[in-house]
Design a protein around this motif. Structure first.
Motif, PDB file in Angstrom:
ATOM      1  N   VAL A 166       0.844  -1.199   0.000  1.00 21.82           N
ATOM      2  CA  VAL A 166       0.000   0.000   0.000  1.00 21.82           C
ATOM      3  C   VAL A 166       0.878   1.248   0.000  1.00 21.82           C
ATOM      4  CG1 VAL A 166      -1.652   1.341   1.363  1.00 21.82           C
ATOM      5  CG2 VAL A 166      -1.947  -1.135   1.132  1.00 21.82           C
ATOM      6  N   LEU A 167       1.907   1.255   0.857  1.00 23.24           N
ATOM      7  CA  LEU A 167       2.790   2.421   0.933  1.00 23.24           C
ATOM      8  C   LEU A 167       3.580   2.594  -0.363  1.00 23.24           C
ATOM      9  CD1 LEU A 167       3.976   2.172   4.656  1.00 23.24           C
ATOM     10  CD2 LEU A 167       2.295   3.738   3.660  1.00 23.24           C
ATOM     11  N   GLY A 216      -6.829   9.799   4.966  1.00 22.69           N
ATOM     12  CA  GLY A 216      -5.657   9.596   4.107  1.00 22.69           C
ATOM     13  C   GLY A 216      -4.349   9.754   4.873  1.00 22.69           C
ATOM     14  N   VAL A 217      -4.339  10.685   5.843  1.00 18.35           N
ATOM     15  CA  VAL A 217      -3.127  10.889   6.662  1.00 18.35           C
ATOM     16  C   VAL A 217      -2.838   9.621   7.476  1.00 18.35           C
ATOM     17  CG1 VAL A 217      -2.133  12.197   8.581  1.00 18.35           C
ATOM     18  CG2 VAL A 217      -3.389  13.393   6.771  1.00 18.35           C
ATOM     19  N   GLY A 218      -3.865   9.086   8.140  1.00 18.60           N
ATOM     20  CA  GLY A 218      -3.678   7.868   8.925  1.00 18.60           C
ATOM     21  C   GLY A 218      -3.289   6.684   8.056  1.00 18.60           C
ATOM     22  N   TRP A 219      -3.884   6.609   6.870  1.00 19.96           N
ATOM     23  CA  TRP A 219      -3.603   5.531   5.913  1.00 19.96           C
ATOM     24  C   TRP A 219      -2.142   5.595   5.475  1.00 19.96           C
ATOM     25  CZ3 TRP A 219      -5.342   5.417   0.126  1.00 19.96           C
ATOM     26  CH2 TRP A 219      -5.319   4.102  -0.361  1.00 19.96           C
ATOM     27  N   GLY A 220      -1.671   6.817   5.189  1.00 19.66           N
ATOM     28  CA  GLY A 220      -0.299   6.999   4.733  1.00 19.66           C
ATOM     29  C   GLY A 220       0.739   6.774   5.834  1.00 19.66           C
ATOM     30  N   LEU A 221       0.329   6.983   7.084  1.00 22.82           N
ATOM     31  CA  LEU A 221       1.268   6.793   8.205  1.00 22.82           C
ATOM     32  C   LEU A 221       1.685   5.332   8.349  1.00 22.82           C
ATOM     33  CD1 LEU A 221      -0.057   9.017  11.156  1.00 22.82           C
ATOM     34  CD2 LEU A 221       2.157   9.174  10.003  1.00 22.82           C
ATOM     35  N   ILE A 279      -6.326   8.082  14.273  1.00 20.16           N
ATOM     36  CA  ILE A 279      -6.694   9.021  13.201  1.00 20.16           C
ATOM     37  C   ILE A 279      -7.671   8.365  12.227  1.00 20.16           C
ATOM     38  CG2 ILE A 279      -5.800  10.306  11.204  1.00 20.16           C
ATOM     39  CD1 ILE A 279      -3.168  10.655  12.797  1.00 20.16           C
ATOM     40  N   VAL A 280      -7.365   7.112  11.828  1.00 17.69           N
ATOM     41  CA  VAL A 280      -8.248   6.417  10.879  1.00 17.69           C
ATOM     42  C   VAL A 280      -9.631   6.192  11.499  1.00 17.69           C
ATOM     43  CG1 VAL A 280      -8.628   4.212   9.680  1.00 17.69           C
ATOM     44  CG2 VAL A 280      -6.393   5.336   9.550  1.00 17.69           C
ATOM     45  N   GLY A 281      -9.656   5.838  12.795  1.00 17.59           N
ATOM     46  CA  GLY A 281     -10.938   5.583  13.460  1.00 17.59           C
ATOM     47  C   GLY A 281     -11.826   6.811  13.497  1.00 17.59           C
ATOM     48  N   ILE A 282     -11.276   7.927  13.971  1.00 21.66           N
ATOM     49  CA  ILE A 282     -12.078   9.151  14.082  1.00 21.66           C
ATOM     50  C   ILE A 282     -12.468   9.664  12.694  1.00 21.66           C
ATOM     51  CG2 ILE A 282     -12.084  11.578  14.809  1.00 21.66           C
ATOM     52  CD1 ILE A 282     -10.181  10.842  17.051  1.00 21.66           C
ATOM     53  N   PHE A 311      -1.174  10.251  -0.534  1.00 18.31           N
ATOM     54  CA  PHE A 311       0.029  10.538  -1.328  1.00 18.31           C
ATOM     55  C   PHE A 311       0.889  11.585  -0.624  1.00 18.31           C
ATOM     56  CE2 PHE A 311      -2.550   9.336  -5.312  1.00 18.31           C
ATOM     57  CZ  PHE A 311      -1.913   8.117  -5.460  1.00 18.31           C
ATOM     58  N   ALA A 312       0.255  12.654  -0.132  1.00 18.37           N
ATOM     59  CA  ALA A 312       0.992  13.758   0.500  1.00 18.37           C
ATOM     60  C   ALA A 312       1.694  13.284   1.776  1.00 18.37           C
ATOM     61  CB  ALA A 312       0.042  14.909   0.816  1.00 18.37           C
ATOM     62  N   THR A 313       1.011  12.455   2.562  1.00 24.96           N
ATOM     63  CA  THR A 313       1.595  11.976   3.820  1.00 24.96           C
ATOM     64  C   THR A 313       2.833  11.121   3.563  1.00 24.96           C
ATOM     65  OG1 THR A 313      -0.583  12.018   4.852  1.00 24.96           O
ATOM     66  CG2 THR A 313       1.112  10.681   5.935  1.00 24.96           C
ATOM     67  N   VAL A 314       2.722  10.200   2.606  1.00 25.08           N
ATOM     68  CA  VAL A 314       3.875   9.336   2.307  1.00 25.08           C
ATOM     69  C   VAL A 314       5.013  10.162   1.709  1.00 25.08           C
ATOM     70  CG1 VAL A 314       4.684   7.396   0.891  1.00 25.08           C
ATOM     71  CG2 VAL A 314       2.485   7.251   2.078  1.00 25.08           C
ATOM     72  N   PHE A 315       4.686  11.152   0.878  1.00 22.41           N
ATOM     73  CA  PHE A 315       5.722  12.021   0.316  1.00 22.41           C
ATOM     74  C   PHE A 315       6.467  12.747   1.428  1.00 22.41           C
ATOM     75  CE2 PHE A 315       7.325  16.024  -1.408  1.00 22.41           C
ATOM     76  CZ  PHE A 315       8.083  15.559  -2.473  1.00 22.41           C
ATOM     77  N   LEU A 316       5.687  13.275   2.361  1.00 29.03           N
ATOM     78  CA  LEU A 316       6.272  14.023   3.479  1.00 29.03           C
ATOM     79  C   LEU A 316       7.185  13.123   4.318  1.00 29.03           C
ATOM     80  CD1 LEU A 316       5.777  16.972   4.387  1.00 29.03           C
ATOM     81  CD2 LEU A 316       4.240  16.069   6.124  1.00 29.03           C
TER      82      LEU A 316
END
Lengths: 139, 144
Positions: free
Chosen positions: A30-31, A94-99, B93-96, B132-137
């Motif tokens: 996924v990542l 999306g932030v949690g998914w990407g983490l 984060i995913v839960g909320i 995409f943005a999170t993984v890039f960061l």
């Protein structure tokens, strides 16, 4: 076991097998899909393509029915408005998914593979959902 | 952008995707319910009459998939590199946010796009963009 319970069980089983076969159940893959600037693995786009191809047919059929094959009411979402909660919630997801590379389905499935890290993620996710419920009930 | 062709698995991705679509098809046509995992889980925290059994059965089915698989073949790789603190933060984060956004990859991404729902299209574009943005960061700015 009622027919409804059995059909939900079989559906969940096939869903889990689909996650395993497709690679969507593997956070590293996924990542690699989410890493556009790295060595990009586009596989997950095809997972969505395959799922939506079958889904398009199924939801066309479902939209024409009032009740399911097992005589349950068919509950299709009816809202069409784009609101702030939809957009901000999805951006947050999306932030949690990407983490961690986990979205809810693969994390639940990976518990059955004996992954302790998936158990921790799912417990935290349930806690997050609990926080949402508490906030909602106070509104 | 460089495509990693060695890691690209188009056939199993498409076939596995069709299985996921089939599962969603069965749940809507037999049970009349949407196969959205965050909604299925979240609904357990807000129980209504007749709304618990099928949810638990679906989740048990998902967990049994790798158990059954392992009985007949070697399980495919499930590589979870995130540390426990990151997993806890990501899970919270995913839960909320999936509850605020009304769905996740399955509910909006698979079922919603299959229904041609404008809400789900916006949601999917939003979580893909921030994913995409999170993984890039993490990988290319912070040097994760």
């Amino acid at each position: 076991m009622s027919r409804l319970t059995l059909s939900a069980l079989v559906s969940g089983l096939i869903f889990g097998l689909g996650l395993l076969v497709s690679g969507l159940g593997n956070p590293a893959k996924v990542l690699a899909f989410l890493d556009l600037a790295g060595a990009w693995d586009p596989s997950l786009a095809l997972v969505m393509g395959g799922a939506i191809l079958v889904g398009l047919i199924a939801f066309q059929l479902a939209a024409r029915r009032q009740r399911s094959v097992l005589d349950e009411p068919i509950r299709l979402p009816t809202r069409r408005d784009i609101d702030r909660r939809l957009v901000l919630g999805s951006l947050g997801f999306g932030v949690g998914w990407g983490l961690a590379g986990f979205c809810p389905g693969p994390a639940v499935m990976a518990i059955g593979a004996g992954e302790a890290r998936a158990v921790v993620f799912v417990l935290a996710m349930l806690a997050g959902m609990g926080v949402f419920e508490l906030i909602e009930r106070q509104r | 952008m460089t495509i990693d062709f060695a890691a690209f698995t188009p056939a199993s991705a498409f076939g596995g995707g069709m299985l996921i679509g089939l599962a969603a098809a069965l749940l809507i046509l037999l049970n009349g319910r949407i196969a959205g995992i965050s909604g299925i889980l979240g609904g357990l925290l807000r129980p209504g009459p007749g709304e618990t059994g099928w949810r638990i059965a679906f989740l048990v089915g998902m967990v049994l998939a790798p158990v059954g698989w392992a009985l007949v073949a070697t399980l495919p790789a499930i590589d979870i590199d995130a540390s426990y603190p990151v997993l806890i933060a990501a899970g919270l984060i995913v839960g909320i946010s999936t509850r605020y956004g009304g769905g996740c990859t399955s509910g909006h991404g698979v079922c919603g796009l299959s229904r041609l729902s404008p809400r789900s299209l916006v949601a999917t574009l939003a979580f893909m963009a921030s994913g995409f943005a999170t993984v890039f960061l993490i990988r290319h700015v912070l040097g994760g």
